[in-house]
Design a protein around this motif. Sequence first.
Motif, mmCIF file in Angstrom:
data_model
loop_
_atom_site.group_PDB
_atom_site.id
_atom_site.type_symbol
_atom_site.label_atom_id
_atom_site.label_comp_id
_atom_site.label_asym_id
_atom_site.label_seq_id
_atom_site.Cartn_x
_atom_site.Cartn_y
_atom_site.Cartn_z
ATOM 1 N N VAL A 17 0.779 -6.313 4.380
ATOM 2 C CA VAL A 17 0.372 -7.322 5.348
ATOM 3 C C VAL A 17 0.312 -8.681 4.644
ATOM 4 O O VAL A 17 0.396 -8.763 3.417
ATOM 5 N N THR A 18 0.174 -9.745 5.410
ATOM 6 C CA THR A 18 0.134 -11.078 4.836
ATOM 7 C C THR A 18 -1.305 -11.500 4.548
ATOM 8 O O THR A 18 -2.267 -10.874 5.034
ATOM 9 N N GLN A 21 -3.057 -12.223 7.747
ATOM 10 C CA GLN A 21 -3.503 -11.033 8.467
ATOM 11 C C GLN A 21 -4.769 -10.458 7.841
ATOM 12 O O GLN A 21 -5.652 -9.985 8.560
ATOM 13 N N GLU A 41 -3.645 -5.853 -3.610
ATOM 14 C CA GLU A 41 -3.136 -4.571 -3.152
ATOM 15 C C GLU A 41 -3.128 -3.578 -4.307
ATOM 16 O O GLU A 41 -2.708 -3.890 -5.419
ATOM 17 N N ASN A 49 -1.255 1.179 3.079
ATOM 18 C CA ASN A 49 -1.396 0.032 2.185
ATOM 19 C C ASN A 49 -2.881 -0.195 1.958
ATOM 20 O O ASN A 49 -3.656 -0.281 2.921
ATOM 21 N N VAL A 65 -4.592 0.030 5.521
ATOM 22 C CA VAL A 65 -3.755 -0.275 6.678
ATOM 23 C C VAL A 65 -2.706 0.817 6.820
ATOM 24 O O VAL A 65 -1.934 1.089 5.884
ATOM 25 N N GLU A 68 3.188 1.375 10.437
ATOM 26 C CA GLU A 68 3.471 1.194 11.865
ATOM 27 C C GLU A 68 3.764 2.558 12.478
ATOM 28 O O GLU A 68 4.358 3.427 11.832
ATOM 29 N N ILE A 110 -2.529 -6.620 14.374
ATOM 30 C CA ILE A 110 -1.353 -6.432 13.525
ATOM 31 C C ILE A 110 -0.443 -5.290 13.982
ATOM 32 O O ILE A 110 0.542 -4.988 13.319
ATOM 33 N N ARG A 112 -1.063 -2.139 13.911
ATOM 34 C CA ARG A 112 -1.252 -0.980 13.041
ATOM 35 C C ARG A 112 -2.734 -0.624 12.996
ATOM 36 O O ARG A 112 -3.589 -1.495 13.169
ATOM 37 N N TYR A 114 -6.152 0.150 11.118
ATOM 38 C CA TYR A 114 -6.716 -0.232 9.829
ATOM 39 C C TYR A 114 -8.212 0.010 9.843
ATOM 40 O O TYR A 114 -8.834 0.144 10.909
#
Length: 330
Positions: A17-18, A21, A41, A49, A65, A68, A110, A112, A114
């Motif tokens: 993710v960014t 995010q 990370e 993630n 996270v 998808e 996002i 997804r 989490y």
Amino acid sequence: MDFRPVERAPGAFQQGVTAGQVEVMCARAFGAGTRVLAAQELGKGMYNNTYRVELAGQRPVILRVAPEPARQYRIERDLMRNEHASVPYLAPLAAMLPRTLTVDFTHELIGRDYLFQTLLDGVPAAGGLSAYPRPSWTGYFEQLGTLTRRLHSVRGKGFGPVMGPLHERWSDALLAYLADTAADLEQAGLAAGDVRQLAELVRRERAVLDEITEPRLLHGDLWIVNTMISGDAREPTITGVFDCDRTSWGDPESDWTIFMAQRRPGTERDAFWNTYGPLADSWSARRRALIYRARTLGAIRLERHRLGNTEGVEESYSDLWSVLTELATT
């Protein structure tokens, strides 16, 4: 914000993710005024993630996270939701588990799943064990045997993933898993004839499998990589257990931990059985063990394919056929 993602190829299974995010997820979880100082990370996992997030005025937290939905295999569908449903049944290990702080399955931010969890004390056993002389590792595996036995003592009401669907018979749960494994393999462009042959054998030998009538809690992924140990103990001491998303109800002897403990006999791993206890040794139990090994090899093939391990994928075919041959001749 100091943001340190793991760099991956564009087509890699795991997609991070960014920084933006991370900030909006933290704002939803902890309030609009939350200030994110850093997010690093952690690259050891192969499915979700995972980030270590530092917040102003708070203890660091863990952000996990999920992939998808379109990237998830059938046999790994909604693993994060499965873990969330498992928490009440993981009570025997509650003191060692991270606490869930907040969960978001809405996909509003996002797309997804989490969640945020507390950061466990200690160091990952995957790296921390190397700081101890190998003879002392026997104590680690004895502790792992104790923890596994505690989980296997928890009883369920049906067979299958903790969040469902559940089956009345153990054989039906195995057949559902094998059908999903074969479909996943074929969707990935891999041959699945051996997995389908295994399913036919399970259908013929339901009676052997359905001697297992009481569902027990299986962790599904309890091994060195998913434990924490003390950073300053004189002997390896397990202080935490994480990544409990593959939990299910089934025969304890089919659990991933049992599969791993049986590998490399004659090493420190043998100490696992000192506390877990011996496995059943009847003809039926030995036959079930072969079926479980074959089932696991099919799932391993999928993971190796996801990781781009072509040699490992090919090896899985010979390994699984070897088990099928043994089943056919015993």
